[in-house]
Design a protein around this motif. Structure first.
Motif, PDB file in Angstrom:
ATOM      1  N   GLY A 103      21.277 -38.137  10.941  1.00 34.85           N
ATOM      2  CA  GLY A 103      21.819 -36.885  11.438  1.00 34.85           C
ATOM      3  C   GLY A 103      21.315 -36.492  12.810  1.00 34.85           C
ATOM      4  N   ALA A 104      20.012 -36.582  13.049  1.00 37.24           N
ATOM      5  CA  ALA A 104      19.452 -36.208  14.352  1.00 37.24           C
ATOM      6  C   ALA A 104      19.937 -37.151  15.447  1.00 37.24           C
ATOM      7  N   ILE A 105      20.111 -38.411  15.127  1.00 35.40           N
ATOM      8  CA  ILE A 105      20.592 -39.395  16.109  1.00 35.40           C
ATOM      9  C   ILE A 105      22.050 -39.099  16.475  1.00 35.40           C
ATOM     10  N   TYR A 106      22.872 -38.806  15.466  1.00 36.69           N
ATOM     11  CA  TYR A 106      24.262 -38.428  15.763  1.00 36.69           C
ATOM     12  C   TYR A 106      24.291 -37.228  16.701  1.00 36.69           C
ATOM     13  N   ASP A 107      23.448 -36.264  16.431  1.00 34.35           N
ATOM     14  CA  ASP A 107      23.410 -35.049  17.255  1.00 34.35           C
ATOM     15  C   ASP A 107      22.974 -35.372  18.691  1.00 34.35           C
ATOM     16  N   LEU A 108      21.947 -36.188  18.855  1.00 35.45           N
ATOM     17  CA  LEU A 108      21.466 -36.558  20.183  1.00 35.45           C
ATOM     18  C   LEU A 108      22.522 -37.287  21.008  1.00 35.45           C
ATOM     19  N   PHE A 109      23.307 -38.132  20.356  1.00 33.28           N
ATOM     20  CA  PHE A 109      24.273 -38.964  21.070  1.00 33.28           C
ATOM     21  C   PHE A 109      25.653 -38.330  21.194  1.00 33.28           C
ATOM     22  N   GLN A 110      25.889 -37.211  20.503  1.00 34.46           N
ATOM     23  CA  GLN A 110      27.211 -36.587  20.531  1.00 34.46           C
ATOM     24  C   GLN A 110      27.735 -36.340  21.955  1.00 34.46           C
ATOM     25  N   PRO A 111      26.892 -35.904  22.890  1.00 34.47           N
ATOM     26  CA  PRO A 111      27.414 -35.665  24.246  1.00 34.47           C
ATOM     27  C   PRO A 111      27.866 -36.930  24.978  1.00 34.47           C
ATOM     28  N   VAL A 112      27.428 -38.114  24.546  1.00 37.98           N
ATOM     29  CA  VAL A 112      27.742 -39.332  25.307  1.00 37.98           C
ATOM     30  C   VAL A 112      28.643 -40.313  24.568  1.00 37.98           C
ATOM     31  N   VAL A 113      28.916 -40.108  23.282  1.00 37.95           N
ATOM     32  CA  VAL A 113      29.813 -41.037  22.590  1.00 37.95           C
ATOM     33  C   VAL A 113      31.242 -40.817  23.060  1.00 37.95           C
ATOM     34  N   THR A 114      32.015 -41.902  23.066  1.00 35.23           N
ATOM     35  CA  THR A 114      33.405 -41.848  23.517  1.00 35.23           C
ATOM     36  C   THR A 114      34.386 -41.842  22.355  1.00 35.23           C
ATOM     37  N   GLU A 115      33.897 -42.192  21.178  1.00 33.12           N
ATOM     38  CA  GLU A 115      34.762 -42.310  20.013  1.00 33.12           C
ATOM     39  C   GLU A 115      33.923 -42.067  18.755  1.00 33.12           C
ATOM     40  N   MET A 116      34.590 -41.613  17.689  1.00 34.60           N
ATOM     41  CA  MET A 116      33.939 -41.470  16.390  1.00 34.60           C
ATOM     42  C   MET A 116      34.851 -42.098  15.335  1.00 34.60           C
ATOM     43  N   VAL A 117      34.265 -42.894  14.468  1.00 34.65           N
ATOM     44  CA  VAL A 117      34.984 -43.434  13.320  1.00 34.65           C
ATOM     45  C   VAL A 117      34.299 -42.842  12.101  1.00 34.65           C
ATOM     46  N   LEU A 118      35.018 -41.937  11.431  1.00 35.27           N
ATOM     47  CA  LEU A 118      34.436 -41.196  10.317  1.00 35.27           C
ATOM     48  C   LEU A 118      35.132 -41.553   9.019  1.00 35.27           C
ATOM     49  N   SER A 119      34.344 -41.997   8.046  1.00 34.44           N
ATOM     50  CA  SER A 119      34.844 -42.197   6.688  1.00 34.44           C
ATOM     51  C   SER A 119      34.700 -40.859   5.989  1.00 34.44           C
ATOM     52  N   ARG A 120      35.811 -40.254   5.643  1.00 34.42           N
ATOM     53  CA  ARG A 120      35.801 -38.963   4.963  1.00 34.42           C
ATOM     54  C   ARG A 120      35.724 -39.216   3.466  1.00 34.42           C
ATOM     55  N   ILE A 121      34.611 -38.779   2.882  1.00 35.98           N
ATOM     56  CA  ILE A 121      34.349 -38.977   1.460  1.00 35.98           C
ATOM     57  C   ILE A 121      34.763 -37.704   0.729  1.00 35.98           C
ATOM     58  N   PRO A 122      35.712 -37.814  -0.217  1.00 34.62           N
ATOM     59  CA  PRO A 122      36.158 -36.596  -0.911  1.00 34.62           C
ATOM     60  C   PRO A 122      35.058 -36.016  -1.799  1.00 34.62           C
ATOM     61  N   GLY A 123      34.967 -34.703  -1.804  1.00 37.15           N
ATOM     62  CA  GLY A 123      33.992 -34.013  -2.645  1.00 37.15           C
ATOM     63  C   GLY A 123      32.846 -33.446  -1.840  1.00 37.15           C
ATOM     64  N   GLU A 124      32.120 -32.563  -2.503  1.00 41.67           N
ATOM     65  CA  GLU A 124      30.928 -31.973  -1.901  1.00 41.67           C
ATOM     66  C   GLU A 124      29.712 -32.501  -2.639  1.00 41.67           C
ATOM     67  N   TYR A 125      28.687 -32.854  -1.887  1.00 39.26           N
ATOM     68  CA  TYR A 125      27.488 -33.458  -2.459  1.00 39.26           C
ATOM     69  C   TYR A 125      26.257 -32.728  -1.953  1.00 39.26           C
ATOM     70  N   ALA A 126      25.240 -32.689  -2.791  1.00 38.34           N
ATOM     71  CA  ALA A 126      23.948 -32.161  -2.370  1.00 38.34           C
ATOM     72  C   ALA A 126      23.288 -33.220  -1.491  1.00 38.34           C
ATOM     73  N   GLY A 127      22.653 -32.767  -0.418  1.00 43.04           N
ATOM     74  CA  GLY A 127      21.982 -33.714   0.450  1.00 43.04           C
ATOM     75  C   GLY A 127      21.075 -33.015   1.438  1.00 43.04           C
ATOM     76  N   ASP A 128      20.242 -33.802   2.094  1.00 42.71           N
ATOM     77  CA  ASP A 128      19.298 -33.248   3.058  1.00 42.71           C
ATOM     78  C   ASP A 128      19.639 -33.621   4.499  1.00 42.71           C
ATOM     79  N   THR A 129      20.723 -34.364   4.692  1.00 45.25           N
ATOM     80  CA  THR A 129      21.131 -34.767   6.033  1.00 45.25           C
ATOM     81  C   THR A 129      22.619 -34.482   6.193  1.00 45.25           C
ATOM     82  N   HIS A 130      22.963 -33.869   7.338  1.00 45.62           N
ATOM     83  CA  HIS A 130      24.347 -33.478   7.607  1.00 45.62           C
ATOM     84  C   HIS A 130      24.824 -34.063   8.931  1.00 45.62           C
TER      85      HIS A 130
END
Length: 158
Positions: A103-130
């Motif tokens: 999560g922190a790495i995605y946030d750090l690189f968000q300003p410089v990435v040119t593309e995102m490939v996101l697998s959208r997983i159906p449902g809501e899950y408990a977790g510690d990283t967003h």
């Protein structure tokens, strides 16, 4: 060079729990992920790298860590910041590289990435990283494919 984020994201933005995925395994997603990054350099955080140490993704791994470390895998090198990671990735002279989290790495690189490939997983899950918040106005969804247990989206910076 294209710098592409790859992530699996639940409906509530969760991407991880206790160092792993909070949802049951989705083999089709894992296959497309591994095929996508094969042969390309990857950028990932230390904890993410350590969770994949037995089967590191991509052709080389640029690992962000707050402290300098010696790589125990021949294809890996440690760096301490985004700028150092970008220099390391450029040295591979690849046409694209992949940012693989956490999560922190995605946030750090968000300003410089040119593309995102996101697998959208159906449902809501408990977790510690967003997955970090991002400005949807600055991106366009160029592709959306329903697959076995997930939907794959390809976003390009507008």
């Amino acid at each position: 060079m294209d710098l592409v984020t790859v992530a699996a994201v639940a409906d509530n933005g969760v991407i991880g729990a206790d160092g792993g995925l909070p949802w049951p395994a989705i083999p089709a997603d894992r296959r497309q992920y591994r095929a996508r990054v094969a042969g390309h350099p990857t950028v990932l955080g230390r904890r993410t790298f350590e969770s994949m140490r037995d089967d590191p993704p991509g052709s080389a791994q640029v690992v962000l860590s707050r402290t300098e470390r010696e790589a125990s895998i021949e294809t890996a090198q440690y760096v301490t910041g985004v700028d150092d990671a970008l220099v390391a990735v450029d040295a591979f002279e690849a046409d694209r590289a992949y940012v693989l989290g956490g999560g922190a790495i995605y946030d750090l690189f968000q300003p410089v990435v040119t593309e995102m490939v996101l697998s959208r997983i159906p449902g809501e899950y408990a977790g510690d990283t967003h997955f970090p918040d991002w400005d949807r106005e600055a991106w366009a969804c160029r592709e959306r494919i329903d697959d076995d247990g997930f939907t794959l989206e390809r976003w390009v910076r507008d």
